[in-house]
Design a protein around this motif. Structure first.
Motif, PDB file in Angstrom:
ATOM      1  N   ASP A 113      60.406 -37.448 -14.809  1.00 14.06           N
ATOM      2  CA  ASP A 113      58.965 -37.395 -14.615  1.00 14.06           C
ATOM      3  C   ASP A 113      58.264 -37.726 -15.932  1.00 14.06           C
ATOM      4  O   ASP A 113      58.911 -38.120 -16.917  1.00 14.06           O
ATOM      5  N   CYS A 114      56.979 -37.565 -15.960  1.00 13.77           N
ATOM      6  CA  CYS A 114      56.168 -37.926 -17.126  1.00 13.77           C
ATOM      7  C   CYS A 114      56.475 -37.085 -18.362  1.00 13.77           C
ATOM      8  O   CYS A 114      56.053 -37.435 -19.463  1.00 13.77           O
ATOM      9  N   THR A 132      60.301 -48.184  -9.527  1.00  9.01           N
ATOM     10  CA  THR A 132      60.468 -49.290 -10.467  1.00  9.01           C
ATOM     11  C   THR A 132      59.182 -50.106 -10.590  1.00  9.01           C
ATOM     12  O   THR A 132      58.754 -50.442 -11.698  1.00  9.01           O
ATOM     13  N   ALA A 133      58.556 -50.405  -9.455  1.00  6.63           N
ATOM     14  CA  ALA A 133      57.314 -51.193  -9.465  1.00  6.63           C
ATOM     15  C   ALA A 133      56.198 -50.477 -10.213  1.00  6.63           C
ATOM     16  O   ALA A 133      55.323 -51.125 -10.789  1.00  6.63           O
ATOM     17  N   LEU A 134      56.245 -49.138 -10.230  1.00  5.76           N
ATOM     18  CA  LEU A 134      55.201 -48.368 -10.902  1.00  5.76           C
ATOM     19  C   LEU A 134      55.613 -47.932 -12.307  1.00  5.76           C
ATOM     20  O   LEU A 134      54.976 -47.092 -12.923  1.00  5.76           O
ATOM     21  N   GLY A 135      56.695 -48.522 -12.818  1.00 11.32           N
ATOM     22  CA  GLY A 135      57.064 -48.334 -14.219  1.00 11.32           C
ATOM     23  C   GLY A 135      58.062 -47.239 -14.521  1.00 11.32           C
ATOM     24  O   GLY A 135      58.365 -46.997 -15.686  1.00 11.32           O
ATOM     25  N   ALA A 136      58.590 -46.563 -13.513  1.00  9.22           N
ATOM     26  CA  ALA A 136      59.584 -45.521 -13.772  1.00  9.22           C
ATOM     27  C   ALA A 136      60.968 -46.147 -13.883  1.00  9.22           C
ATOM     28  O   ALA A 136      61.288 -47.102 -13.179  1.00  9.22           O
ATOM     29  N   LYS A 137      61.791 -45.606 -14.757  1.00 13.44           N
ATOM     30  CA  LYS A 137      63.156 -46.086 -14.914  1.00 13.44           C
ATOM     31  C   LYS A 137      64.054 -45.395 -13.890  1.00 13.44           C
ATOM     32  O   LYS A 137      64.040 -44.166 -13.774  1.00 13.44           O
ATOM     33  N   LEU A 182      62.228 -45.964  -2.080  1.00 12.67           N
ATOM     34  CA  LEU A 182      61.691 -45.119  -3.146  1.00 12.67           C
ATOM     35  C   LEU A 182      62.032 -45.694  -4.513  1.00 12.67           C
ATOM     36  O   LEU A 182      61.187 -45.734  -5.411  1.00 12.67           O
ATOM     37  N   ALA A 183      63.261 -46.177  -4.681  1.00 12.18           N
ATOM     38  CA  ALA A 183      63.663 -46.773  -5.958  1.00 12.18           C
ATOM     39  C   ALA A 183      62.784 -47.984  -6.279  1.00 12.18           C
ATOM     40  O   ALA A 183      62.355 -48.160  -7.425  1.00 12.18           O
ATOM     41  N   GLU A 184      62.505 -48.800  -5.281  1.00 10.92           N
ATOM     42  CA  GLU A 184      61.634 -49.967  -5.492  1.00 10.92           C
ATOM     43  C   GLU A 184      60.236 -49.532  -5.893  1.00 10.92           C
ATOM     44  O   GLU A 184      59.617 -50.115  -6.792  1.00 10.92           O
ATOM     45  N   ARG A 185      59.694 -48.509  -5.222  1.00  8.09           N
ATOM     46  CA  ARG A 185      58.350 -48.011  -5.554  1.00  8.09           C
ATOM     47  C   ARG A 185      58.304 -47.503  -6.992  1.00  8.09           C
ATOM     48  O   ARG A 185      57.394 -47.833  -7.749  1.00  8.09           O
TER      49      ARG A 185
END
Length: 138
Positions: free
Chosen positions: A125-126, A103-108, A98-101
């Motif tokens: 969240d956003c 990060t890959a999608l721009g979340a810190k 989940l952390a990788e997903r």
């Protein structure tokens, strides 16, 4: 009035009652008109599924999402302020995945090793609502 029970160790199995308490959902807030931004985060980034709100509640706006045993209700709040301290603690089987997903999608993702017996990280969240994801150490 009965006396308050002493605090039990964290790993206790004694914290039970006849009521059978459980958690149905967590509610977070969003600003008015920001449902689409929440869809982009909760559905597109986290991979959750939007579920229809009952018609009487749908008129209020907001968004409900579900995945596995987790349900989050995002409710419109006129004087919205993000939850930066209070947060859901969400159990995850594949924390690293989940952390990788995210990060890959721009979340810190911010890892925190201060909860004995658990691995965990925080993200927002956003709308800057704090979310904690954790799993027990094996």
């Amino acid at each position: 009035m009965s006396q308050r029970q002493r605090a039990l160790p964290y790993d206790t199995a004694e914290a039970t009652s006849a009521f059978g308490l459980g958690l149905h959902h967590v509610q977070l807030s969003l600003p008015p008109g920001e449902e689409e931004a929440c869809r982009r985060f909760y559905v597109d980034v986290l991979g959750m599924t939007e579920i229809e709100k009952p018609p009487v509640l749908a008129a209020r706006g907001g968004l409900w999402v579900r995945l596995d045993a987790l349900e989050i209700h995002l409710g419109v709040e006129e004087d919205f302020r993000p939850a930066r301290k209070g947060h859901p603690g969400i159990l995850v089987a594949d924390l690293d995945g989940l952390a990788e997903r995210l990060t890959a999608l721009g979340a810190k993702v911010t890892w925190d090793d201060n909860f004995p017996g658990h691995r965990r990280f925080y993200t927002t969240d956003c709308h800057e609502n704090r979310l904690e994801f954790l799993c027990p150490e094996r």
